[in-house]
Design a protein around this motif. Structure first.
Motif, PDB file in Angstrom:
ATOM      1  N   ASP A  42       0.766  -1.339  -0.023  1.00 31.47           N
ATOM      2  CA  ASP A  42       0.046   0.011  -0.214  1.00 31.47           C
ATOM      3  C   ASP A  42       0.614   1.242   0.047  1.00 31.47           C
ATOM      4  OD1 ASP A  42      -2.152  -1.537  -0.118  1.00 31.47           O
ATOM      5  OD2 ASP A  42      -2.720  -1.329   2.038  1.00 31.47           O
ATOM      6  N   GLN A  43       2.038   1.290   0.651  1.00 31.11           N
ATOM      7  CA  GLN A  43       2.802   2.572   0.830  1.00 31.11           C
ATOM      8  C   GLN A  43       3.610   2.524  -0.387  1.00 31.11           C
ATOM      9  OE1 GLN A  43       2.916   4.647   3.267  1.00 31.11           O
ATOM     10  NE2 GLN A  43       4.078   5.819   1.907  1.00 31.11           N
ATOM     11  N   SER A  57       7.274  -6.120   0.401  1.00 28.87           N
ATOM     12  CA  SER A  57       7.624  -6.207   1.762  1.00 28.87           C
ATOM     13  C   SER A  57       8.370  -5.297   2.016  1.00 28.87           C
ATOM     14  CB  SER A  57       7.920  -7.581   2.055  1.00 28.87           C
ATOM     15  OG  SER A  57       6.838  -8.587   1.859  1.00 28.87           O
ATOM     16  N   CYS A  58       8.485  -4.811   3.189  1.00 26.49           N
ATOM     17  CA  CYS A  58       9.719  -4.018   3.828  1.00 26.49           C
ATOM     18  C   CYS A  58      10.283  -5.054   4.974  1.00 26.49           C
ATOM     19  CB  CYS A  58       9.082  -2.633   4.579  1.00 26.49           C
ATOM     20  SG  CYS A  58       8.378  -1.470   3.451  1.00 26.49           S
ATOM     21  N   ALA A  59      11.560  -4.600   4.835  1.00 26.15           N
ATOM     22  CA  ALA A  59      12.485  -5.184   5.987  1.00 26.15           C
ATOM     23  C   ALA A  59      12.659  -3.983   7.110  1.00 26.15           C
ATOM     24  CB  ALA A  59      13.849  -5.750   5.504  1.00 26.15           C
ATOM     25  N   VAL A  60      11.920  -4.539   8.116  1.00 30.55           N
ATOM     26  CA  VAL A  60      11.915  -3.457   9.427  1.00 30.55           C
ATOM     27  C   VAL A  60      13.108  -4.191  10.519  1.00 30.55           C
ATOM     28  CG1 VAL A  60      10.503  -2.589  11.110  1.00 30.55           C
ATOM     29  CG2 VAL A  60       9.416  -3.070   9.085  1.00 30.55           C
ATOM     30  N   VAL A  61      14.008  -3.055  10.704  1.00 33.59           N
ATOM     31  CA  VAL A  61      15.156  -3.538  11.552  1.00 33.59           C
ATOM     32  C   VAL A  61      14.607  -2.997  12.996  1.00 33.59           C
ATOM     33  CG1 VAL A  61      17.572  -2.847  11.985  1.00 33.59           C
ATOM     34  CG2 VAL A  61      16.752  -3.160   9.664  1.00 33.59           C
ATOM     35  N   LEU A  62      14.822  -3.941  13.706  1.00 38.29           N
ATOM     36  CA  LEU A  62      14.553  -3.880  15.295  1.00 38.29           C
ATOM     37  C   LEU A  62      16.049  -3.613  15.965  1.00 38.29           C
ATOM     38  CD1 LEU A  62      12.322  -6.899  15.551  1.00 38.29           C
ATOM     39  CD2 LEU A  62      11.532  -4.686  14.937  1.00 38.29           C
ATOM     40  N   THR A  63      15.943  -2.598  16.832  1.00 38.01           N
ATOM     41  CA  THR A  63      16.864  -2.220  17.534  1.00 38.01           C
ATOM     42  C   THR A  63      16.728  -2.426  18.876  1.00 38.01           C
ATOM     43  OG1 THR A  63      16.453   0.356  17.904  1.00 38.01           O
ATOM     44  CG2 THR A  63      17.738  -0.274  15.614  1.00 38.01           C
ATOM     45  N   ARG A  99       9.531   1.074  -5.012  1.00 34.85           N
ATOM     46  CA  ARG A  99       9.907  -0.181  -5.339  1.00 34.85           C
ATOM     47  C   ARG A  99      11.363  -0.792  -5.146  1.00 34.85           C
ATOM     48  NH1 ARG A  99       6.917   0.099 -11.184  1.00 34.85           N
ATOM     49  NH2 ARG A  99       6.929   2.094 -10.846  1.00 34.85           N
ATOM     50  N   SER A 100      12.141   0.192  -5.052  1.00 30.22           N
ATOM     51  CA  SER A 100      13.640  -0.228  -4.910  1.00 30.22           C
ATOM     52  C   SER A 100      13.835  -0.913  -3.624  1.00 30.22           C
ATOM     53  CB  SER A 100      14.464   0.883  -4.944  1.00 30.22           C
ATOM     54  OG  SER A 100      14.430   1.719  -3.900  1.00 30.22           O
ATOM     55  N   ASN A 101      14.887  -1.890  -3.599  1.00 28.97           N
ATOM     56  CA  ASN A 101      15.013  -2.719  -2.508  1.00 28.97           C
ATOM     57  C   ASN A 101      15.365  -1.806  -1.446  1.00 28.97           C
ATOM     58  OD1 ASN A 101      14.028  -5.215  -3.142  1.00 28.97           O
ATOM     59  ND2 ASN A 101      15.833  -5.645  -4.275  1.00 28.97           N
ATOM     60  N   SER A 102      16.265  -0.709  -1.653  1.00 23.12           N
ATOM     61  CA  SER A 102      17.004  -0.166  -0.521  1.00 23.12           C
ATOM     62  C   SER A 102      15.988   0.804   0.305  1.00 23.12           C
ATOM     63  CB  SER A 102      18.130   0.733  -1.223  1.00 23.12           C
ATOM     64  OG  SER A 102      17.734   1.592  -2.061  1.00 23.12           O
ATOM     65  N   SER A 103      15.022   1.222  -0.538  1.00 23.09           N
ATOM     66  CA  SER A 103      14.095   2.163   0.151  1.00 23.09           C
ATOM     67  C   SER A 103      13.066   1.506   0.960  1.00 23.09           C
ATOM     68  CB  SER A 103      13.220   2.977  -0.894  1.00 23.09           C
ATOM     69  OG  SER A 103      12.124   2.098  -1.340  1.00 23.09           O
TER      70      SER A 103
END
Length: 116
Positions: A42-43, A57-63, A99-103
């Motif tokens: 959606d985003q 999918s987004c890779a959401v890093v947990l700190t 759409r870019s992986n880094s974003s």
């Protein structure tokens, strides 16, 4: 002439910033060590203004600073989350997600359990 260039640069900057997001909603697809994989199509569609039927999918890093809670503001831990739940991810900084992986690599300030 410098004034016109300055105005154009400011306009481009404002347009780019308008696509930045500070949070996203989605289904938690996968739990990895220090990362939640969250559906964020959606985003991406909102930013890219397209309607392709592709899942992102987004890779959401947990700190160590990432906090976890539910809608009642009760504190949770990462272990309280399971694949398939709906979450809201508050990002540590505004970002353009496309759409870019880094974003689609983002860091979570807070994760809120929306629906179990």
């Amino acid at each position: 002439m410098k004034g016109i260039v300055s105005i154009i640069v400011c306009c481009v900057f404002l347009i780019a910033c308008s696509n930045e997001t500070t949070s996203l909603y989605g289904r938690l697809n996968k739990i990895e060590e220090k990362t939640f994989i969250v559906e964020c199509s959606d985003q991406v569609q909102k930013t890219e203004n397209y309607s392709e039927d592709i899942g992102y999918s987004c890779a959401v890093v947990l700190t160590d600073n990432t906090t976890f809670r539910n809608l009642n503001r009760e504190e949770l831990s990462a272990k309280d989350f399971q694949s398939g739940v709906i979450v809201q991810v508050i990002l540590t900084e505004a970002k353009i997600i496309n759409r870019s992986n880094s974003s689609r690599q983002v860091e979570a300030k807070e994760i809120i359990l929306i629906d179990e």
